[in-house]
Scaffold this motif. Structure first.
Motif, PDB file in Angstrom:
ATOM      1  N   PRO A   8       9.737  12.059 -20.185  1.00 22.78           N
ATOM      2  CA  PRO A   8      10.257  11.324 -19.038  1.00 22.78           C
ATOM      3  C   PRO A   8      11.700  10.879 -19.290  1.00 22.78           C
ATOM      4  O   PRO A   8      12.132  10.772 -20.435  1.00 22.78           O
ATOM      5  CB  PRO A   8       9.340  10.119 -18.911  1.00 22.78           C
ATOM      6  CG  PRO A   8       8.238  10.326 -19.864  1.00 22.78           C
ATOM      7  CD  PRO A   8       8.594  11.405 -20.802  1.00 22.78           C
ATOM      8  N   THR A   9      12.377  10.599 -18.184  1.00 24.26           N
ATOM      9  CA  THR A   9      13.760  10.165 -18.309  1.00 24.26           C
ATOM     10  C   THR A   9      13.841   8.926 -19.217  1.00 24.26           C
ATOM     11  O   THR A   9      13.009   8.037 -19.129  1.00 24.26           O
ATOM     12  CB  THR A   9      14.298   9.784 -16.926  1.00 24.26           C
ATOM     13  OG1 THR A   9      13.588  10.532 -15.964  1.00 24.26           O
ATOM     14  CG2 THR A   9      15.769  10.048 -16.822  1.00 24.26           C
ATOM     15  N   PRO A  82      17.167  12.967  -9.834  1.00 20.17           N
ATOM     16  CA  PRO A  82      16.039  13.540 -10.578  1.00 20.17           C
ATOM     17  C   PRO A  82      16.048  15.073 -10.506  1.00 20.17           C
ATOM     18  O   PRO A  82      16.254  15.649  -9.445  1.00 20.17           O
ATOM     19  CB  PRO A  82      14.811  12.963  -9.882  1.00 20.17           C
ATOM     20  CG  PRO A  82      15.304  12.326  -8.635  1.00 20.17           C
ATOM     21  CD  PRO A  82      16.730  11.994  -8.836  1.00 20.17           C
ATOM     22  N   ASN A  85      12.911  18.690 -14.457  1.00 24.97           N
ATOM     23  CA  ASN A  85      12.176  18.147 -15.593  1.00 24.97           C
ATOM     24  C   ASN A  85      11.485  16.823 -15.260  1.00 24.97           C
ATOM     25  O   ASN A  85      10.397  16.549 -15.745  1.00 24.97           O
ATOM     26  CB  ASN A  85      13.117  17.939 -16.784  1.00 24.97           C
ATOM     27  CG  ASN A  85      13.402  19.254 -17.466  1.00 24.97           C
ATOM     28  OD1 ASN A  85      12.747  20.253 -17.188  1.00 24.97           O
ATOM     29  ND2 ASN A  85      14.405  19.261 -18.322  1.00 24.97           N
ATOM     30  N   ASP A  86      12.135  16.004 -14.425  1.00 26.31           N
ATOM     31  CA  ASP A  86      11.519  14.745 -14.030  1.00 26.31           C
ATOM     32  C   ASP A  86      10.257  15.007 -13.212  1.00 26.31           C
ATOM     33  O   ASP A  86       9.247  14.333 -13.380  1.00 26.31           O
ATOM     34  CB  ASP A  86      12.510  13.921 -13.202  1.00 26.31           C
ATOM     35  CG  ASP A  86      13.759  13.592 -13.998  1.00 26.31           C
ATOM     36  OD1 ASP A  86      13.609  13.021 -15.088  1.00 26.31           O
ATOM     37  OD2 ASP A  86      14.864  13.956 -13.561  1.00 26.31           O
ATOM     38  N   TYR A  87      10.334  15.999 -12.352  1.00 21.03           N
ATOM     39  CA  TYR A  87       9.163  16.337 -11.546  1.00 21.03           C
ATOM     40  C   TYR A  87       8.047  16.887 -12.425  1.00 21.03           C
ATOM     41  O   TYR A  87       6.884  16.554 -12.268  1.00 21.03           O
ATOM     42  CB  TYR A  87       9.528  17.371 -10.473  1.00 21.03           C
ATOM     43  CG  TYR A  87      10.400  16.800  -9.388  1.00 21.03           C
ATOM     44  CD1 TYR A  87       9.844  16.294  -8.227  1.00 21.03           C
ATOM     45  CD2 TYR A  87      11.774  16.740  -9.548  1.00 21.03           C
ATOM     46  CE1 TYR A  87      10.636  15.756  -7.229  1.00 21.03           C
ATOM     47  CE2 TYR A  87      12.579  16.200  -8.556  1.00 21.03           C
ATOM     48  CZ  TYR A  87      12.011  15.709  -7.405  1.00 21.03           C
ATOM     49  OH  TYR A  87      12.799  15.171  -6.429  1.00 21.03           O
ATOM     50  N   SER A  89       7.454  16.215 -15.480  1.00 20.54           N
ATOM     51  CA  SER A  89       6.802  15.220 -16.321  1.00 20.54           C
ATOM     52  C   SER A  89       6.093  14.149 -15.510  1.00 20.54           C
ATOM     53  O   SER A  89       5.095  13.604 -15.956  1.00 20.54           O
ATOM     54  CB  SER A  89       7.825  14.580 -17.261  1.00 20.54           C
ATOM     55  OG  SER A  89       8.896  14.088 -16.506  1.00 20.54           O
ATOM     56  N   LYS A 131      19.855  18.308 -18.141  1.00 25.42           N
ATOM     57  CA  LYS A 131      20.282  16.911 -18.135  1.00 25.42           C
ATOM     58  C   LYS A 131      21.599  16.720 -18.892  1.00 25.42           C
ATOM     59  O   LYS A 131      22.553  16.192 -18.354  1.00 25.42           O
ATOM     60  CB  LYS A 131      19.187  16.024 -18.779  1.00 25.42           C
ATOM     61  CG  LYS A 131      18.198  15.482 -17.756  1.00 25.42           C
ATOM     62  CD  LYS A 131      18.416  14.027 -17.447  1.00 25.42           C
ATOM     63  CE  LYS A 131      18.273  13.660 -15.997  1.00 25.42           C
ATOM     64  NZ  LYS A 131      17.073  13.558 -15.318  1.00 25.42           N
ATOM     65  N   VAL A 288      13.677   6.937  -9.061  1.00 22.48           N
ATOM     66  CA  VAL A 288      13.086   8.247  -9.315  1.00 22.48           C
ATOM     67  C   VAL A 288      11.592   8.256  -8.988  1.00 22.48           C
ATOM     68  O   VAL A 288      11.080   9.194  -8.371  1.00 22.48           O
ATOM     69  CB  VAL A 288      13.325   8.648 -10.792  1.00 22.48           C
ATOM     70  CG1 VAL A 288      12.611   9.937 -11.118  1.00 22.48           C
ATOM     71  CG2 VAL A 288      14.807   8.766 -11.057  1.00 22.48           C
ATOM     72  N   HIS A 289      10.906   7.171  -9.361  1.00 27.67           N
ATOM     73  CA  HIS A 289       9.457   7.165  -9.191  1.00 27.67           C
ATOM     74  C   HIS A 289       9.056   7.213  -7.725  1.00 27.67           C
ATOM     75  O   HIS A 289       8.137   7.940  -7.347  1.00 27.67           O
ATOM     76  CB  HIS A 289       8.854   5.944  -9.891  1.00 27.67           C
ATOM     77  CG  HIS A 289       8.830   6.115 -11.367  1.00 27.67           C
ATOM     78  ND1 HIS A 289       7.718   6.532 -12.049  1.00 27.67           N
ATOM     79  CD2 HIS A 289       9.800   5.962 -12.285  1.00 27.67           C
ATOM     80  CE1 HIS A 289       8.001   6.631 -13.340  1.00 27.67           C
ATOM     81  NE2 HIS A 289       9.268   6.278 -13.502  1.00 27.67           N
TER      82      HIS A 289
END
Lengths: 368, 281
Positions: A8-9, A82, A85-87, A89, A131, A288-289
């Motif tokens: 995660p970020t 985002p 990779n954020d999606y 994870s 990133k 992001v969340h």
């Protein structure tokens, strides 16, 4: 895995402000300064902080409710937006990365993975922008080479074989324009993807999560549902490229962006996309969340809808949907008389001829 | 010698410009030889000295390819609805696409119809570079798909002559969607077992190359045609190195395995007829 990290970020970084957010940045700085003086919520500065925060929220609301097309493009390219990779994870569980096109190599600009969303097993295809600078270079800033598109197709065929729905997450400035890409058939790779995706016998859902750059985006963007995040863009040409052609000046990009109608709202009005997924106040990078939650809700709902449709009906629906793009051509009578030669009688189209014939009263022969 | 001032699309340049210049006499843009225009036209717009293939517009192309008088146009009256209401500076896209008989015989970048080539029935679609750089917008997409529909319905081979700079930016994402639309239609033709021949001529780039141009069951190219995804100028600006000689030309594509054959213009008719005999039904 070297280049693709699904962690995660990291802890929140200081927000990077866009040009048009100067005032917001100023308010944030003031709040920060006051906070430094006094940490507690009951302290002498608390009321002032609350006032400033309210003001900041109001300002953001104002700014983001009237974003211009160019500002939308800037938000979609925000360095903290985002990324895939954020999606991977946060949105999907139990990710298994799949690599390679079995032909030439493994393009890092397109990621293909098996994963779970809700209780659904899916194939995830997406552009990876990277990133940090090292990763960005490794994946070409999200500009895929032909092997990337061929990898995507190979994995989509795998998904078809085992009946897994496909989810594609689009975020690319465009397909890579380079010598190697041309040598290995960039255009052929994209063309084959378009043709095959139109007839893959599994549901396909496409979401533009950032930049939708032309053929590079479309290469994994043909499906049953197409959605866009509120502040993403999708265009036939980059605003800079369009400005360079029409104004002979790349700095006219804001005007080009306006003319190209590339925002999610405009494209929904043109009936080219199905859904606009809302972003939190101030853009996806500010929360992001929440962004990912909204995307998840959309995906779950669409998956449920699409799974209810029988596959043959779905194929027909997809075909009709694709065929309907730009079907609003107008019919005109084409035969404009040549301006220089007036003596030649006007040529009319068949339709116009009939109309004219109807207008002129038919002379009935008078019997003598 | 009279030189054509700015032919084609405003600001669009795929250097060097290679339309046939106006006048009784003309210089070949490849070998600089002075040529009598009529001789060149009789030679199918190919330089008799060096064999350079000039661009030809769609009506001329059709005349050169099909049996005399056999071409029946379909979907002739379609025009763009200008979905974006696109304007720049003081110009409007709407005015650009007005049919102007002074300038050219075409009123869209694609001419579709049914014809015979050496007695073999085909559905033919020919692109016209003189109309906004042969760019693909909603009309090109729609006419293409209607051509495919006709080919499926009448079980005829489908032949496309590509000559285009790519998708038409004045129609924004609508033109990008045409890439998907034409490809989806070709998938149908493919499933029906129809033959699709794609003929690539100078230039075939961008959205057209990345959709129907490269999907041919058989892909033919004219000699020395520029064929590629990104235009050479874009590539040069991106990677900042001099491009090799012959890069993105037909011969380059043949070497890299992306086209089946290179055919000179004067042999096109017989080659296409032969291919139809082999693969057509």
């Amino acid at each position: 895995m070297p280049a693709i990290d699904t962690k995660p970020t990291a802890a929140p970084m200081a927000t990077v402000y866009l040009q048009f957010e100067d005032q917001v940045a100023q308010l944030d700085r003031q709040i920060e300064d006051l906070r430094k003086q006094d940490q507690s919520l009951q302290g002498p500065n608390a009321a002032e902080i609350r006032r400033l925060q309210k003001e900041q929220t109001k300002l953001l609301q104002e700014l983001y409710s009237n974003l211009s097309a160019w500002q939308t493009v800037q938000v979609s390219r925000h360095p903290q937006r985002p990324l895939l990779n954020d999606y991977l994870s946060l949105l999907f569980k139990d990710i298994r990365h799949l690599h390679g096109d079995r032909n030439f190599g493994d393009d890092k600009a397109i990621v293909t993975a098996l994963g779970q969303i809700g209780r659904e097993k899916v194939m995830i295809i997406g552009h990876n922008k990277g990133k940090d600078i090292k990763e960005k270079i490794a994946c070409n800033f999200g500009c895929a080479n032909p092997e990337g598109y061929r990898k995507a197709l190979a994995k989509m065929k795998l998904a078809e074989k085992f009946g897994l729905p496909i989810i594609t997450l689009i975020d690319t400035p465009g397909a890579y324009p380079g010598i190697g890409a041309e040598e290995r058939g960039q255009s052929q790779a994209i063309a084959v993807n378009l043709m095959e995706m139109s007839r893959l016998r599994v549901p396909i859902i496409c979401v533009v999560i950032g930049e939708g750059g032309s053929g590079g985006a479309l290469g994994i963007g043909v499906g049953d549902r197409l959605a866009m995040l509120q502040y993403s863009y999708y265009s036939v040409i980059s605003p800079e490229g369009c400005a360079a052609i029409l104004w002979h000046d790349g700095s006219q990009a804001p005007r080009a962006a306006e003319a190209l109608k590339l925002t999610a709202k405009d494209l929904q009005n043109l009936k080219l996309i199905d859904t606009v997924i809302a972003e939190p106040l101030g853009g996806a990078h500010r929360n992001v969340h929440d962004t990912i939650y909204n995307v998840e809700q959309f995906l779950l709902k669409s998956l449920a809808e699409l799974k209810r449709i029988k596959i043959d009906a779905l194929m027909e629906k997809r075909y009709q949907k694709i065929r309907s793009f730009g079907s609003g051509c107008v019919e005109i009578s084409r035969l404009k008389p040549k301006t220089t030669d007036i003596s030649i009688p006007k040529k009319l189209s068949a339709k116009a001829e009939i109309e004219q014939a109807e207008e002129t009263p038919v002379e009935t022969p008078v019997e003598s | 010698m009279a030189k054509n001032k700015k032919v084609g699309w405003n600001g669009f340049s795929l250097k060097p410009r290679k339309e046939m210049p106006a006048g009784l006499w003309m210089a070949c843009s490849a070998c600089q030889q002075m040529l009598y225009r009529k001789t060149v036209e009789e030679n199918l717009s190919v330089c008799p000295e060096c064999g350079y293939h000039f661009r030809v517009d769609a009506p001329t192309r059709v005349r050169q390819l099909v049996d005399e008088g056999s071409f029946e146009e379909i979907a002739a009256d379609l025009a763009s609805s200008d979905p974006l209401n696109f304007t720049w500076e003081d110009k409007a896209y709407k005015d650009r696409i007005q049919f102007d008989p002074e300038k050219s015989d075409s009123h869209e970048a694609l001419l579709t119809g049914k014809a015979f080539i050496k007695g073999r029935g085909v559905v033919l679609a020919a692109m016209d570079f003189n109309f906004l750089g042969g760019s693909m917008g909603m009309v090109v997409g729609e006419k293409f798909c209607r051509g495919v529909d006709l080919a499926i319905e009448q079980k005829l081979p489908f032949l496309v002559v590509c000559c285009s700079g790519g998708a038409r930016m004045h129609e924004g994402l609508v033109s990008l969607a045409q890439m998907a639309k034409t490809s989806a239609a070709l998938a149908r033709l493919d499933e029906m077992g129809g033959l699709y021949i794609s003929l690539l001529t100078d230039p075939t780039t961008g959205g057209v190359a990345a959709s129907f141009a490269m999907l041919g069951d058989i892909i033919i190219a004219e000699p020395q045609a520029l064929v590629g995804f990104a235009g050479p100028r874009v590539i040069q600006e991106t990677i900042k190195i001099e491009l090799p000689e012959g890069f993105q030309r037909s011969e380059f594509l043949l070497d890299h395995g992306f086209i089946d054959m290179i055919v000179k213009r004067r042999d096109l008719r017989s080659e296409i007829a032969r291919l139809i005999d082999y693969c057509g039904k």
